[in-house]
Write a protein that holds these residues in place. Structure first.
Motif, PDB file in Angstrom:
ATOM      1  N   SER A  47     -17.005 -47.108  -7.583  1.00 52.25           N
ATOM      2  CA  SER A  47     -16.438 -47.687  -6.403  1.00 52.25           C
ATOM      3  C   SER A  47     -15.585 -46.565  -5.921  1.00 52.25           C
ATOM      4  CB  SER A  47     -15.650 -49.030  -6.915  1.00 52.25           C
ATOM      5  OG  SER A  47     -14.424 -48.574  -7.592  1.00 52.25           O
ATOM      6  N   ASN A  48     -14.850 -47.024  -4.616  1.00 51.09           N
ATOM      7  CA  ASN A  48     -14.019 -46.135  -4.098  1.00 51.09           C
ATOM      8  C   ASN A  48     -12.635 -45.826  -4.929  1.00 51.09           C
ATOM      9  OD1 ASN A  48     -11.852 -47.700  -3.040  1.00 51.09           O
ATOM     10  ND2 ASN A  48     -13.252 -48.498  -1.849  1.00 51.09           N
ATOM     11  N   LYS A  49     -12.277 -46.712  -5.739  1.00 53.62           N
ATOM     12  CA  LYS A  49     -11.323 -46.492  -6.581  1.00 53.62           C
ATOM     13  C   LYS A  49     -11.489 -45.396  -7.565  1.00 53.62           C
ATOM     14  CE  LYS A  49      -9.511 -51.312  -5.828  1.00 53.62           C
ATOM     15  NZ  LYS A  49      -9.636 -52.599  -6.154  1.00 53.62           N
ATOM     16  N   LEU A  51     -13.124 -43.083  -7.056  1.00 53.32           N
ATOM     17  CA  LEU A  51     -13.083 -41.739  -6.429  1.00 53.32           C
ATOM     18  C   LEU A  51     -11.840 -41.286  -5.837  1.00 53.32           C
ATOM     19  CD1 LEU A  51     -16.587 -41.515  -4.596  1.00 53.32           C
ATOM     20  CD2 LEU A  51     -15.979 -40.646  -6.941  1.00 53.32           C
ATOM     21  N   MET A  52     -10.960 -42.462  -5.727  1.00 43.12           N
ATOM     22  CA  MET A  52      -9.636 -42.031  -5.304  1.00 43.12           C
ATOM     23  C   MET A  52      -8.781 -41.025  -5.767  1.00 43.12           C
ATOM     24  SD  MET A  52      -6.521 -44.892  -4.880  1.00 43.12           S
ATOM     25  CE  MET A  52      -7.812 -46.124  -4.633  1.00 43.12           C
ATOM     26  N   ASP A  73     -17.752 -48.732   1.451  1.00 43.68           N
ATOM     27  CA  ASP A  73     -16.583 -48.096   1.430  1.00 43.68           C
ATOM     28  C   ASP A  73     -16.528 -47.259   0.392  1.00 43.68           C
ATOM     29  OD1 ASP A  73     -15.983 -49.918  -0.606  1.00 43.68           O
ATOM     30  OD2 ASP A  73     -14.123 -50.266   0.281  1.00 43.68           O
ATOM     31  N   LEU A  74     -17.678 -46.737  -0.355  1.00 48.54           N
ATOM     32  CA  LEU A  74     -17.529 -46.162  -1.632  1.00 48.54           C
ATOM     33  C   LEU A  74     -17.084 -44.538  -1.314  1.00 48.54           C
ATOM     34  CD1 LEU A  74     -18.566 -45.473  -4.526  1.00 48.54           C
ATOM     35  CD2 LEU A  74     -20.647 -44.372  -3.581  1.00 48.54           C
ATOM     36  N   PHE A  75     -16.979 -44.044  -0.115  1.00 49.79           N
ATOM     37  CA  PHE A  75     -16.577 -42.696   0.203  1.00 49.79           C
ATOM     38  C   PHE A  75     -15.305 -42.697   0.899  1.00 49.79           C
ATOM     39  CE2 PHE A  75     -21.265 -41.654  -0.420  1.00 49.79           C
ATOM     40  CZ  PHE A  75     -20.896 -41.321  -1.579  1.00 49.79           C
ATOM     41  N   LYS A  76     -14.670 -43.954   0.896  1.00 46.78           N
ATOM     42  CA  LYS A  76     -13.434 -44.135   1.657  1.00 46.78           C
ATOM     43  C   LYS A  76     -12.366 -43.072   1.548  1.00 46.78           C
ATOM     44  CE  LYS A  76      -9.897 -47.717   2.249  1.00 46.78           C
ATOM     45  NZ  LYS A  76      -9.361 -49.211   1.731  1.00 46.78           N
ATOM     46  N   HIS A  77     -11.994 -42.607   0.262  1.00 49.31           N
ATOM     47  CA  HIS A  77     -10.998 -41.551  -0.119  1.00 49.31           C
ATOM     48  C   HIS A  77     -11.525 -40.369  -0.181  1.00 49.31           C
ATOM     49  CE1 HIS A  77      -8.595 -45.298  -0.699  1.00 49.31           C
ATOM     50  NE2 HIS A  77      -9.318 -45.709  -1.682  1.00 49.31           N
ATOM     51  N   THR A  78     -12.737 -39.993   0.033  1.00 47.59           N
ATOM     52  CA  THR A  78     -13.312 -38.555   0.069  1.00 47.59           C
ATOM     53  C   THR A  78     -13.545 -38.222   1.380  1.00 47.59           C
ATOM     54  OG1 THR A  78     -15.565 -39.493  -0.677  1.00 47.59           O
ATOM     55  CG2 THR A  78     -14.034 -38.965  -2.391  1.00 47.59           C
TER      56      THR A  78
END
Length: 169
Positions: A47-49, A51-52, A73-78
């Motif tokens: 999850s995006n968490k 990758l955060m 939203d997998l890449f929300k923080h990348t």
């Protein structure tokens, strides 16, 4: 000699069967990662968490795992991601907007349950985005946002991802 965990730019985990998700805390130990590969493992979710902790990633690969659902939203923080591979998983569902807002150069979905496709040009990325919606519908019904795939290369040439010297194999 003279290097520390802060100098690590790429982390490759290959054949690990212990974890079903990326453990928290890796980003604290490896704060400067720009590439993360988790290959041939037992990851069942990402999850995006997860990758955060890695906001500087430009390349990520979770190939040959047991992933079934990919959140939109997998890449929300990348935000700097340009290359990713989710090949050889068991993906059946992909959330809306996975490629939105990223300057993706290459995307790999080879050998999955719902899709067997890779993309290397702007037109192929648009086709991949369309096919993900058709073949790998999200688990929940949502209103489709306006999605845009951008690339830094023209659609007539095949862009290539080149890892900076510090993460080359």
């Amino acid at each position: 000699s003279g290097k520390t965990h802060n100098d690590v730019k790429m982390l490759r985990i290959n054949g690990d069967r212990q974890f079903t998700e990326v453990p928290s805390g890796l980003g604290i130990f490896f704060p400067n990662l720009i590439a993360l590969e988790w290959l041939d493992g037992n990851l069942t979710s990402i999850s995006n968490k997860n990758l955060m902790e890695f906001p500087n990633l430009i390349a990520v690969s979770f190939e040959a795992n047991k992933l079934t659902t990919i959140d939109g939203d997998l890449f929300k923080h990348t935000p700097n991601l340009v290359w990713f591979a989710l090949s050889q998983n068991q993906i059946t569902n992909v959330g809306v907007g996975l490629l939105s807002g990223l300057d993706i150069v290459e995307a790999y979905f080879f050998m999955n349950v719902c899709i067997d496709m890779n993309a290397f040009t702007l037109s192929e990325l648009r086709e991949l985005e369309e096919q993900l919606l058709i073949r790998c519908p999200p688990l929940t019904t949502t209103t489709l946002p306006s999605t845009t795939v951008s690339t830094t290369s023209s659609s007539t040439s095949r862009p290539t991802f080149e890892c900076p010297a510090e993460c080359s194999r």
